[in-house]
Design an enzyme around this catalytic site. Structure first.
Site, PDB file in Angstrom:
ATOM      1  N   GLN B  37       0.922  -1.074   0.037  1.00  0.00           N
ATOM      2  CA  GLN B  37       0.046  -0.071  -0.106  1.00  0.00           C
ATOM      3  C   GLN B  37       1.021   1.131   0.045  1.00  0.00           C
ATOM      4  O   GLN B  37       2.079   1.106   0.219  1.00  0.00           O
ATOM      5  CB  GLN B  37      -0.802  -0.061   1.283  1.00  0.00           C
ATOM      6  CG  GLN B  37      -0.227  -0.192   2.409  1.00  0.00           C
ATOM      7  CD  GLN B  37      -1.117  -0.773   3.675  1.00  0.00           C
ATOM      8  OE1 GLN B  37      -2.309  -0.783   3.438  1.00  0.00           O
ATOM      9  NE2 GLN B  37      -0.503  -1.343   4.749  1.00  0.00           N
ATOM     10  N   HIS B  68      -8.051   3.002  19.810  1.00  0.00           N
ATOM     11  CA  HIS B  68      -7.203   1.974  20.318  1.00  0.00           C
ATOM     12  C   HIS B  68      -7.667   1.385  21.603  1.00  0.00           C
ATOM     13  O   HIS B  68      -7.755   0.211  21.766  1.00  0.00           O
ATOM     14  CB  HIS B  68      -5.770   2.532  20.394  1.00  0.00           C
ATOM     15  CG  HIS B  68      -4.905   2.664  19.134  1.00  0.00           C
ATOM     16  ND1 HIS B  68      -4.218   3.663  18.626  1.00  0.00           N
ATOM     17  CD2 HIS B  68      -5.055   1.879  18.136  1.00  0.00           C
ATOM     18  CE1 HIS B  68      -3.941   3.529  17.457  1.00  0.00           C
ATOM     19  NE2 HIS B  68      -4.139   2.286  17.173  1.00  0.00           N
ATOM     20  N   ASP B  92       0.465  -0.164  13.423  1.00  0.00           N
ATOM     21  CA  ASP B  92       0.995   0.977  14.254  1.00  0.00           C
ATOM     22  C   ASP B  92       1.046   0.770  15.942  1.00  0.00           C
ATOM     23  O   ASP B  92       1.873   1.781  16.384  1.00  0.00           O
ATOM     24  CB  ASP B  92      -0.155   2.209  14.139  1.00  0.00           C
ATOM     25  CG  ASP B  92      -1.258   1.776  14.735  1.00  0.00           C
ATOM     26  OD1 ASP B  92      -1.701   1.545  15.688  1.00  0.00           O
ATOM     27  OD2 ASP B  92      -2.362   1.722  14.097  1.00  0.00           O
ATOM     28  N   ASP B 143       1.338 -12.564   6.557  1.00  0.00           N
ATOM     29  CA  ASP B 143      -0.134 -12.420   6.048  1.00  0.00           C
ATOM     30  C   ASP B 143      -1.035 -13.050   7.269  1.00  0.00           C
ATOM     31  O   ASP B 143      -0.754 -14.206   7.659  1.00  0.00           O
ATOM     32  CB  ASP B 143      -0.232 -13.327   4.994  1.00  0.00           C
ATOM     33  CG  ASP B 143      -1.530 -13.436   4.385  1.00  0.00           C
ATOM     34  OD1 ASP B 143      -2.650 -13.045   5.096  1.00  0.00           O
ATOM     35  OD2 ASP B 143      -1.713 -13.851   3.133  1.00  0.00           O
ATOM     36  N   GLY B 144      -1.699 -12.205   8.021  1.00  0.00           N
ATOM     37  CA  GLY B 144      -2.542 -12.827   8.754  1.00  0.00           C
ATOM     38  C   GLY B 144      -3.412 -13.731   8.656  1.00  0.00           C
ATOM     39  O   GLY B 144      -3.828 -14.613   9.616  1.00  0.00           O
ATOM     40  N   ASP B 162      -7.613  -5.712  13.730  1.00  0.00           N
ATOM     41  CA  ASP B 162      -7.576  -4.187  13.852  1.00  0.00           C
ATOM     42  C   ASP B 162      -6.900  -4.038  12.379  1.00  0.00           C
ATOM     43  O   ASP B 162      -5.695  -3.660  12.040  1.00  0.00           O
ATOM     44  CB  ASP B 162      -6.324  -4.015  14.816  1.00  0.00           C
ATOM     45  CG  ASP B 162      -6.035  -2.541  14.503  1.00  0.00           C
ATOM     46  OD1 ASP B 162      -6.730  -1.743  14.277  1.00  0.00           O
ATOM     47  OD2 ASP B 162      -5.025  -2.040  15.386  1.00  0.00           O
ATOM     48  N   ASP B 165     -10.040  -0.836   6.059  1.00  0.00           N
ATOM     49  CA  ASP B 165     -11.288  -1.128   5.535  1.00  0.00           C
ATOM     50  C   ASP B 165     -11.398  -2.302   4.827  1.00  0.00           C
ATOM     51  O   ASP B 165     -10.261  -2.916   4.005  1.00  0.00           O
ATOM     52  CB  ASP B 165     -11.798  -0.049   4.598  1.00  0.00           C
ATOM     53  CG  ASP B 165     -11.728   1.521   5.339  1.00  0.00           C
ATOM     54  OD1 ASP B 165     -12.063   1.260   6.526  1.00  0.00           O
ATOM     55  OD2 ASP B 165     -11.932   2.406   4.983  1.00  0.00           O
ATOM     56  N   PRO B 169      -5.614  -4.737   1.007  1.00  0.00           N
ATOM     57  CA  PRO B 169      -4.998  -5.725   1.612  1.00  0.00           C
ATOM     58  C   PRO B 169      -5.888  -6.578   2.902  1.00  0.00           C
ATOM     59  O   PRO B 169      -5.765  -7.330   3.216  1.00  0.00           O
ATOM     60  CB  PRO B 169      -3.957  -5.110   2.414  1.00  0.00           C
ATOM     61  CG  PRO B 169      -3.830  -3.780   1.934  1.00  0.00           C
ATOM     62  CD  PRO B 169      -4.946  -3.227   0.774  1.00  0.00           C
TER      63      PRO B 169
END
Lengths: 287, 287
Positions: B37, B68, B92, B143-144, B162, B165, B169
């Site tokens: 991205q 958060h 983040d 890759d989750g 988390d 949108d 990805p």
């Protein structure tokens, strides 16, 4: 870097907070310079009609239920038995409609300085003015500050200050002298409620000062209730309640639970949740 | 009609909702095209630093505490005794920091596909990455979806999605297959939480479908919690919790009241208030 918005958008810039909010507009429906302010109504792509006063978003069809429910119902369900209600400002009549849902209310007087706002609401937001024919409702187009100055002592149960921002025509509604007169006009057990801007932007300034001014004006209890309001600066807004011998940190919960009003946002849980301020606000308001 | 914004603004346009949000920018601090991205960091006039992924606002210094706290603490205080936590996305590290405030947590693994996000957070949002050296924290850049596919059955207490949108990805994180695997990986009593977009814009679409998908994936309890988030579309956001033999409509209130974590928004009252959905949402989600 920035995607620039073409002329098909209405944009409100919040200069002092370095942010801006825009809605995509399909048509200008109405535009008039009244003796008090510039009024425009636009058709938007996804928010229904939009009313703008002096460049500031006042309301849209889509999300005005949040503000109107939260400025009316917490105050009316906090008062023990509200019969006489006065609205200063509120020319779009959305607050008036919510107040009239309370069967115990005998009489509501709305005093907005600018008749053009009500005329535009009748044409472009007819659902908000749908209760204006209620025999309990009285609509005056006059100076609210002067009206309060001349009103009798101990004559009102709930006083709603449904104003624009504290600049321009509404400036006088954010002064201690005015709040002192409001206190005088309220009966014992009376409740004042005032729109009080953004929790994120104004907790350490306007909201904090308003609460202090309410105390100086003689009110003995004060509560700020935050709620979401997408089209207002920061998308987060607040009302502040003040009591004259009324505890505004509690309310008639059983009555809220029992009500059959067609509400979209306000519930007993929403009221309780709003009364418990986030820690960052508590710190800014109470330090 | 519109005030046009000059080049000193970052604007995110929410096309399908006909709205846009802008922040006044003083400097571009960082810009990189990662394999996944486009990432940019700007200094803003009033919101501190701003991180943007593929043109979408991810977070600012000023208001990220809302998101958060609300993606981490409701889930962790809903689980009876969370020890093993997994975060998918969250590069983040702000969510990781909140999770690590829970002393009972033994181990947290964060799996974000894009290492550039974490590197940028370390440089430009150091308060968010301040807990990354905690020996209980493990940061993976992978890759989750694949990580969950390969994870052992019944091995995780709280799983936090988390993500960005549900396009680009993160698209695979909003699919029933993925949710089914999440269910498998959770222990009995486990809690899943996923960011679930705007109550105003998405109650009748993304949120409603996510809740249905969670049910189809085997979760037996589901709860959507709205909260203010000024820099996200509509300024109003939500997380949705799902339980595997855990009731996500209640939580450890006494533990929340007793906690001494330095929280800015989350409280027991905020959690209770969020659990009681506004009537308009209830109608859209449950009809």
């Amino acid at each position: 870097m920035s995607t620039s918005l073409d002329s098909g958008w209405f944009t409100e810039v919040f200069d002092s907070h370095g942010s801006a909010f825009s809605l995509k507009v399909t048509e200008t429906l109405h535009e008039v310079q009244s003796p008090y302010q510039h009024l425009a109504v636009y058709a938007t792509e996804t928010f229904g009609n939009l009313m703008v006063l002096d460049g500031c978003v006042m309301l849209t069809d889509r999300d005005n239920f949040l503000y109107h429910e939260m400025i009316a119902h917490p105050a009316l369900f906090t008062h023990a038995d509200p019969k006489r209600v006065v609205i200063i400002g509120g020319g779009d009549c959305g607050t008036l409609r919510e107040v009239l849902r309370h069967p115990g209310v005998d009489r509501v007087t709305q005093i907005d300085i600018d008749e053009e706002v009500t005329r535009a609401a009748e044409r472009f937001f007819p659902s908000l003015t749908a209760s204006n024919d209620d025999p309990r409702a009285e609509l005056l187009f006059a100076d609210g500050v002067k009206w309060i100055e001349e009103a009798a002592d101990d004559s009102v149960d709930v006083l709603i200050i449904d104003s624009t921002d504290p600049v321009g025509p509404a400036e006088g509604l954010f002064k201690t002298d005015f709040l002192r007169r409001c206190h005088r006009v309220l009966r014992a057990g009376g409740v004042l409620v005032q729109q009080s801007e953004s929790p994120l932007y104004h907790s350490g300034s306007i909201i904090r000062e308003l609460r202090r001014d309410m105390g100086e004006a003689g009110f003995d209890s004060v509560a700020t209730l935050p709620f979401p309001q997408p089209v207002y600066p920061s998308g987060w807004w607040s009302v502040t309640l003040a009591g004259k011998g009324a505890d505004v940190t509690s309310f008639r919960e059983a009555a809220v639970v029992a009500t059959e009003m067609p509400l979209e946002y306000y519930t007993a849980a929403a009221h309780r949740g709003a009364l418990a301020l986030p820690p960052f606000m508590r710190r800014l308001l109470e330090d």
